[in-house]
Write an enzyme that holds these catalytic residues in place. Structure first.
Site, mmCIF file in Angstrom:
data_model
loop_
_atom_site.group_PDB
_atom_site.id
_atom_site.type_symbol
_atom_site.label_atom_id
_atom_site.label_comp_id
_atom_site.label_asym_id
_atom_site.label_seq_id
_atom_site.Cartn_x
_atom_site.Cartn_y
_atom_site.Cartn_z
ATOM 1 N N HIS A 118 -5.553 82.593 37.397
ATOM 2 C CA HIS A 118 -4.373 82.923 36.594
ATOM 3 C C HIS A 118 -4.767 83.969 35.555
ATOM 4 O O HIS A 118 -5.937 84.043 35.139
ATOM 5 C CB HIS A 118 -3.846 81.683 35.884
ATOM 6 C CG HIS A 118 -3.189 80.703 36.791
ATOM 7 N ND1 HIS A 118 -2.438 79.654 36.332
ATOM 8 C CD2 HIS A 118 -3.174 80.610 38.150
ATOM 9 C CE1 HIS A 118 -1.980 78.957 37.353
ATOM 10 N NE2 HIS A 118 -2.413 79.509 38.463
ATOM 11 N N GLU A 155 -4.304 84.088 32.409
ATOM 12 C CA GLU A 155 -4.894 83.513 31.197
ATOM 13 C C GLU A 155 -6.365 83.172 31.397
ATOM 14 O O GLU A 155 -7.206 83.446 30.533
ATOM 15 C CB GLU A 155 -4.150 82.235 30.780
ATOM 16 C CG GLU A 155 -2.677 82.425 30.506
ATOM 17 C CD GLU A 155 -1.794 82.124 31.702
ATOM 18 O OE1 GLU A 155 -0.704 81.570 31.487
ATOM 19 O OE2 GLU A 155 -2.174 82.446 32.859
#
Length: 154
Positions: free
Chosen positions: A56, A58
């Site tokens: 992801h 993040e």
């Protein structure tokens, strides 16, 4: 906390990364990590490319930021992300000690910063970042809606 122009500038950069992800066939999420007013990390979703559910935006941005600071804590850092983080990413944000988390749009299905779960606000955990939602909300939301609309047509 933040000044509106600064927050919009960094979220616009995250949104640009999210657009790049969409062009690559990835769910359009972008993340930028800032320390002392300067970007130290940036990433877009790469789960399809890497065949990795942990890739992801993040998580990738956190990994890049940790290399930049030379440790495992991101104290004094802010993250700007176009979509509310999931449980995995919210947990990493807490553990990395990110100070402020700025979110473009909420995720009513898997959001773990107040929408479905509230990992970032759970006082039983050792750290709670300040969370602010809605920075460039319409642009972030529209990008996701358009991406999934096109995906359903295929």
């Amino acid at each position: 906390m933040r000044e509106d122009d600064t927050a919009q500038r960094f979220m616009a950069e995250a949104l640009s990364l999210a657009r790049q992800a969409a062009e690559a066939g990835e769910v359009p999420v972008g993340a930028v990590i800032v320390r002392g007013g300067a970007v130290i990390a940036r990433a877009a979703n790469r789960t399809e490319e890497k065949k990795d559910p942990t890739a992801h935006a993040e998580m990738l941005a956190i990994g890049e930021a940790l290399k930049a600071v030379g440790g495992w804590r991101l104290t004094g850092c802010d993250m700007y992300v176009t979509l509310e983080p999931c449980a995995m990413c919210a947990g990493a944000i807490v553990h990395a000690r990110i100070q402020n988390l700025y979110i473009g749009t909420e995720d009513p299905k898997t959001g773990a910063c107040g929408s479905v779960l509230d990992i970032t606000g759970d006082t039983r955990l050792n750290h709670q970042p300040h969370v602010e939602k809605g920075i460039l909300r319409e642009e972030c939301s529209d990008l996701l809606k358009c991406f999934f609309r096109q995906l359903r047509r295929k």
